[in-house]
Design a protein around this motif. Structure first.
Motif, PDB file in Angstrom:
ATOM      1  N   MET A 127       0.825  -1.200   0.000  1.00  0.00           N
ATOM      2  CA  MET A 127       0.000   0.000   0.000  1.00  0.00           C
ATOM      3  C   MET A 127       0.865   1.257   0.000  1.00  0.00           C
ATOM      4  SD  MET A 127      -2.745   1.289   2.876  1.00  0.00           S
ATOM      5  CE  MET A 127      -4.065   0.175   2.437  1.00  0.00           C
ATOM      6  N   SER A 131       1.079   4.344  -2.888  1.00  0.00           N
ATOM      7  CA  SER A 131       0.872   5.756  -2.579  1.00  0.00           C
ATOM      8  C   SER A 131       2.043   6.602  -3.054  1.00  0.00           C
ATOM      9  CB  SER A 131       0.672   5.943  -1.075  1.00  0.00           C
ATOM     10  OG  SER A 131      -0.560   5.386  -0.651  1.00  0.00           O
ATOM     11  N   ARG A 165      -9.770  11.329  -7.294  1.00  0.00           N
ATOM     12  CA  ARG A 165      -9.565   9.996  -6.698  1.00  0.00           C
ATOM     13  C   ARG A 165      -9.535   8.917  -7.776  1.00  0.00           C
ATOM     14  NH1 ARG A 165     -11.633   5.366  -4.632  1.00  0.00           N
ATOM     15  NH2 ARG A 165     -13.625   5.647  -5.739  1.00  0.00           N
ATOM     16  N   ARG A 169      -6.610   6.323  -8.792  1.00  0.00           N
ATOM     17  CA  ARG A 169      -6.824   4.877  -8.823  1.00  0.00           C
ATOM     18  C   ARG A 169      -6.454   4.292 -10.183  1.00  0.00           C
ATOM     19  NH1 ARG A 169      -5.933   2.406  -5.070  1.00  0.00           N
ATOM     20  NH2 ARG A 169      -6.877   0.591  -6.049  1.00  0.00           N
ATOM     21  N   CYS A 231      -7.314   5.562  -2.174  1.00  0.00           N
ATOM     22  CA  CYS A 231      -8.124   4.787  -1.227  1.00  0.00           C
ATOM     23  C   CYS A 231      -8.686   5.710  -0.148  1.00  0.00           C
ATOM     24  CB  CYS A 231      -7.293   3.689  -0.571  1.00  0.00           C
ATOM     25  SG  CYS A 231      -6.825   2.344  -1.673  1.00  0.00           S
ATOM     26  N   HIS A 232      -9.892   5.414   0.296  1.00  0.00           N
ATOM     27  CA  HIS A 232     -10.501   6.197   1.365  1.00  0.00           C
ATOM     28  C   HIS A 232      -9.843   5.880   2.713  1.00  0.00           C
ATOM     29  CE1 HIS A 232     -13.983   6.594  -1.529  1.00  0.00           C
ATOM     30  NE2 HIS A 232     -13.796   7.834  -1.134  1.00  0.00           N
ATOM     31  N   THR A 235      -8.752   2.184   5.123  1.00  0.00           N
ATOM     32  CA  THR A 235      -8.590   0.992   4.293  1.00  0.00           C
ATOM     33  C   THR A 235      -7.545   0.082   4.938  1.00  0.00           C
ATOM     34  OG1 THR A 235      -9.128   2.198   2.270  1.00  0.00           O
ATOM     35  CG2 THR A 235      -7.918   0.127   2.018  1.00  0.00           C
ATOM     36  N   SER A 246      -6.969  -3.844  -3.169  1.00  0.00           N
ATOM     37  CA  SER A 246      -7.646  -3.036  -4.184  1.00  0.00           C
ATOM     38  C   SER A 246      -6.802  -2.831  -5.426  1.00  0.00           C
ATOM     39  CB  SER A 246      -8.018  -1.670  -3.595  1.00  0.00           C
ATOM     40  OG  SER A 246      -6.854  -0.969  -3.173  1.00  0.00           O
ATOM     41  N   SER A 247      -5.524  -3.199  -5.366  1.00  0.00           N
ATOM     42  CA  SER A 247      -4.630  -3.045  -6.515  1.00  0.00           C
ATOM     43  C   SER A 247      -4.542  -4.301  -7.366  1.00  0.00           C
ATOM     44  CB  SER A 247      -3.223  -2.656  -6.040  1.00  0.00           C
ATOM     45  OG  SER A 247      -3.243  -1.411  -5.367  1.00  0.00           O
TER      46      SER A 247
END
Length: 357
Positions: A127, A131, A165, A169, A231-232, A235, A246-247
């Protein structure tokens, strides 16, 4: 321990002495030490902040420098605990079972053991890599937003910023078998391992990155704001060396190919990956093929889970007495779902479950 790499019976008992929320380090490096969750600035953290820099390389150098300083402070605390343990926690019996302590006439923290290496777990590396890569692409390469605009979007948890966003993503992610994203992730993993290797403790030992997650993904989430890759807030962190859930949008094979591009030889304390598969799809033959591919590409540790569907797990949260029988794989161990902390339950529910199509 369950997966820490060490020579059997030859190291002190500090090979796993804590864990670190790596996506939080990235958050603070972007916001200049401002926590997006508690809305306070940490005075003891000294990132210069994303808005201070005009090039990604300068920003990334600051991130590594301050992250290294913080981690070394933690390693120094382990060292001080080891020194105190030699006097106040000599553990004579345990030391007698470790190689060389009896020969040297010293307990493990006096230098009796053959090796005296420490270790901690950097959680959420996948993660964190996503980012940082999104910052590189969005702010410096493509300039789709300024540092200030990104920080404002993070502070608002992307409220009324959905277009930005979605663009974040849309950038390539570690776990999609994209060479550019995977090369950056490999660089990031390599650099974090370098921070560990640069520390020498009071007996000449090192600190090893023990890259696994255990039950900490949900705990990380409680302290995380929105992330720069879109991501919100809250997460769950990615597990071990595995890409973020999510990736992994291009299937298990692409995710495994990405994972096996990472510098496995740097994971001296162990590099665990965890793969969840839909229980209605996975079978023994498929699992065998995944494991064989993973190992043939140089992968280090493979945890393959047959996962219960999220709908059932949500029902178990709502009516736990009806699901006392339900056992799930957590991360290195299995447990009754209803007995787990809610943060762990939420992490299991949110995981990517690989399936056909």
């Amino acid at each position: 321990g369950c997966m820490e790499v060490s020579n059997s019976q030859a190291n002190s008992d500090m090979l796993l002495s804590g864990w670190h929320n790596m996506p939080k380090f990235v958050e603070l490096s972007i916001t200049r030490n401002y926590c997006l969750v508690n809305r306070k600035t940490y005075e003891t953290v000294h990132y210069q902040g994303l808005a201070h820099f005009t090039s990604f390389e300068d920003y990334y150098a600051d991130f590594l420098s301050e992250t290294g300083r913080i981690l070394h402070q933690y390693f120094d605390c382990i060292d001080r605990w080891s020194i105190a343990s030699a006097k106040y926690r000599p553990t004579y019996y345990a030391s007698s079972l470790l190689n060389d302590c009896m020969i040297r006439g010293k307990n493990m923290h006096e230098g009796g053991t053959r090796y005296h290496d420490y270790g901690t777990a950097p959680v959420g590396l996948g993660m964190a890599a996503d980012s940082l890569f999104a910052v590189k692409k969005a702010v410096f390469d493509d300039k789709i937003c300024s540092a200030g605009e990104l920080i404002e979007a993070l502070q608002r948890n992307y409220q009324e910023q959905e277009a930005l966003r979605l663009r974040l993503r849309a950038y390539p992610k570690y776990g999609q078998d994209n060479d550019e994203a995977d090369a950056f992730a490999a660089r990031f993993f390599h650099d974090i391992c370098g921070i560990y290797e640069s520390y020498e403790n009071h007996l000449g030992g090192c600190v090893k990155p023990v890259i696994f997650t255990f039950v900490w993904a949900g705990l990380c989430a409680q302290h995380l704001g929105a992330t720069a890759d879109g991501c919100h807030a809250h997460t769950p962190a990615s597990h071990g060396t595995t890409p973020a859930g999510s990736s992994m949008t291009r299937g298990a094979t692409a995710a495994i190919l990405s994972n096996c591009k990472m510098p496995m030889y740097r994971f001296t304390g162990g590099g665990s990956s965890m793969w969840d598969f839909d229980e209605s799809w996975i079978n023994e033959e498929l699992m065998k093929n995944f494991i064989t591919t993973f190992l043939s590409l140089g992968g280090q540790m493979f945890q393959g889970n047959s996962s219960v569907d999220p709908e059932t797990l949500i029902k178990a949260q709502e009516k736990p007495n009806d699901y006392l029988h339900l056992i799930v794989r957590v991360g290195g161990f299995s447990a009754h779902f209803v007995d787990l902390d809610k943060s762990v339950q939420d992490d299991i529910i949110s995981r990517c479950r690989h399936r056909a199509g």
